[in-house]
Design a protein around this motif. Structure first.
Motif, PDB file in Angstrom:
ATOM      1  N   ALA A   1       0.857  -1.188   0.000  1.00 36.36           N
ATOM      2  CA  ALA A   1       0.000   0.000   0.000  1.00 36.36           C
ATOM      3  C   ALA A   1       0.896   1.242   0.000  1.00 36.36           C
ATOM      4  CB  ALA A   1      -0.901  -0.006   1.225  1.00 36.36           C
ATOM      5  N   PHE A   2       0.560   2.221  -0.834  1.00 33.59           N
ATOM      6  CA  PHE A   2       1.467   3.344  -1.076  1.00 33.59           C
ATOM      7  C   PHE A   2       0.915   4.672  -0.583  1.00 33.59           C
ATOM      8  CE2 PHE A   2      -0.832   1.953  -4.896  1.00 33.59           C
ATOM      9  CZ  PHE A   2      -1.602   3.084  -5.211  1.00 33.59           C
ATOM     10  N   TYR A   3      -0.018   4.619   0.369  1.00 38.17           N
ATOM     11  CA  TYR A   3      -0.730   5.800   0.846  1.00 38.17           C
ATOM     12  C   TYR A   3       0.165   6.913   1.378  1.00 38.17           C
ATOM     13  CZ  TYR A   3       0.306   4.076   5.502  1.00 38.17           C
ATOM     14  OH  TYR A   3       0.969   3.657   6.635  1.00 38.17           O
ATOM     15  N   SER A   4       1.360   6.562   1.880  1.00 36.29           N
ATOM     16  CA  SER A   4       2.243   7.576   2.459  1.00 36.29           C
ATOM     17  C   SER A   4       3.556   7.725   1.706  1.00 36.29           C
ATOM     18  CB  SER A   4       2.550   7.229   3.930  1.00 36.29           C
ATOM     19  OG  SER A   4       3.261   6.005   4.010  1.00 36.29           O
ATOM     20  N   ASN A   5       3.691   7.033   0.595  1.00 38.36           N
ATOM     21  CA  ASN A   5       4.912   7.138  -0.196  1.00 38.36           C
ATOM     22  C   ASN A   5       5.120   8.590  -0.642  1.00 38.36           C
ATOM     23  OD1 ASN A   5       5.953   7.174  -3.271  1.00 38.36           O
ATOM     24  ND2 ASN A   5       7.013   5.550  -2.143  1.00 38.36           N
ATOM     25  N   ALA A   6       6.317   9.098  -0.457  1.00 36.95           N
ATOM     26  CA  ALA A   6       6.582  10.515  -0.717  1.00 36.95           C
ATOM     27  C   ALA A   6       6.312  10.892  -2.168  1.00 36.95           C
ATOM     28  CB  ALA A   6       8.026  10.844  -0.341  1.00 36.95           C
ATOM     29  N   ASP A   7       6.686  10.025  -3.095  1.00 39.43           N
ATOM     30  CA  ASP A   7       6.454  10.331  -4.513  1.00 39.43           C
ATOM     31  C   ASP A   7       4.958  10.322  -4.835  1.00 39.43           C
ATOM     32  OD1 ASP A   7       9.166  10.606  -5.077  1.00 39.43           O
ATOM     33  OD2 ASP A   7       9.409   8.478  -5.528  1.00 39.43           O
ATOM     34  N   TYR A   8       4.238   9.387  -4.237  1.00 38.37           N
ATOM     35  CA  TYR A   8       2.793   9.343  -4.444  1.00 38.37           C
ATOM     36  C   TYR A   8       2.122  10.582  -3.864  1.00 38.37           C
ATOM     37  CZ  TYR A   8      -2.071   8.217  -3.513  1.00 38.37           C
ATOM     38  OH  TYR A   8      -3.441   8.277  -3.420  1.00 38.37           O
TER      39      TYR A   8
END
Length: 343
Positions: free
Chosen positions: A156-163
């Protein structure tokens, strides 16, 4: 050989009760969507819900249906093709529910010689009724029909900086020329019990916000925490005023407590508090669908204006935007070349 499997929610084949009924049956009979014993789920879904819901849902789908087909399907296909153009790997699209199945997508990849697959659930946040059910279904199909294929899952990428950067800049673009009084982050709703069921510690979650401040392994599977985290990260990236941003949860079934506050209640509350100009975003989805286009963009506007609001703007999902395509291509290409996944 490596390949990529993108998986989204799915859609009926047409906006008719005839096609909506089997789609809803598959969706609502999923034990991770309605998590009650099978006999009760059968009674609830097939004995009650499917007697009336298909006709009502078909009317809603008809309101948002495009000439090319279901918006969710069309957008997902466009996104898949663009990602494919940015990598030299096979990229297939599957849906958790409906006729564009995960099995068909895995077969497509197998036919191209793929034996290592990166599974990409197109959900930023972890929830048992979205992200988890995609992973479980893909693993079931792999083990049953494609034992020679190895699966790796994008987290899950909810907090990924790039996202967060891509999401925030998309929101900023949507806010251009719109002088808002408030921004509402409306997330898909789930029953409170799903949060507790997904808690690996079995004691962490209190559903009151206090546990969100504690660093815990439970956050890896806590949908509520992840949604609020996304809001806070976007708010910080765009330097949004604290008093002009809030989060809520849309869609629910009667009878059980679902995550609060409820989006439709928030429309009324904000309007009655004098918020005349409201912007709404739906970060639980990467592709616009029935919930965003009909429930939020159409019904939400009516609810807000009926309560006294004057201007309403629904900001689209990332869909097949160039920035989102580029980011996904970056993730899958890094997996191919380095074996790394985004954190």
């Amino acid at each position: 050989m490596k390949g990529v499997l993108l998986v989204n929610l799915g859609s009926p084949d047409s906006p008719t009760a005839k096609d909506v009924k089997p789609y809803l049956d598959e969706f609502l009979m999923d034990e991770r969507v309605i998590d009650v014993p099978n006999i009760l789920r059968n009674i609830l879904v097939r004995g009650i819900i499917l007697q009336t819901r298909p006709k009502k849902s078909a009317k809603a789908y008809a309101k948002i249906w495009w000439d090319e087909g279901s918006p969710l399907i069309v957008i997902s296909e466009r996104f898949t093709e663009k990602v494919r153009q940015h990598t030299n790997m096979p990229v297939a699209l599957g849906m958790r529910y409906g006729s564009i199945t995960i099995k068909k997508a895995l077969q497509e990849l197998k036919d191209k010689g793929v034996d290592e697959v990166l599974l990409v659930p197109l959900y930023p946040h972890y929830a048992m009724s979205s992200y988890e059910t995609v992973v479980v279904k893909a693993m079931e199909e792999q083990q049953k029909h494609f034992p020679q294929i190895n699966l790796t899952t994008l987290p899950a990428f909810y907090s990924n900086a790039d996202y967060i950067k891509v999401l925030s800049e998309s929101i900023a673009d949507g806010l251009k020329d719109f002088e808002y009084d408030h921004i509402l982050f409306s997330y898909h709703g789930i029953p409170e019990r799903h949060i507790r069921k997904s808690d690996p510690t079995k004691f962490h979650c209190k559903i009151d916000g206090s546990c969100c401040k504690i660093n815990s392994v439970a956050h890896h599977t806590c949908y509520r925490h992840q949604c609020y985290d996304t809001t806070e990260l976007v708010k910080a990236y765009l330097d949004l005023p604290e008093d002009k941003v809030s989060s809520s949860f849309q869609s629910r079934l009667a009878g059980d407590p679902w995550l609060k506050p409820y989006t439709d209640y928030e429309f009324e509350r904000l309007a009655k508090e004098g918020k005349k100009r409201l912007a709404v975003i739906t970060p639980a989805f990467v592709s616009d669908c029935l919930e965003t286009l009909e429930e939020i963009a159409m019904e939400g506007k009516e609810q807000f204006e009926e309560a006294g609001g004057e201007r309403y703007k629904h900001i689209p999902c990332l869909n097949d935007s160039d920035a989102w395509v580029t980011l996904m291509a970056k993730w899958v290409n890094e997996w191919k070349s380095k074996g790394t996944l985004p954190v």
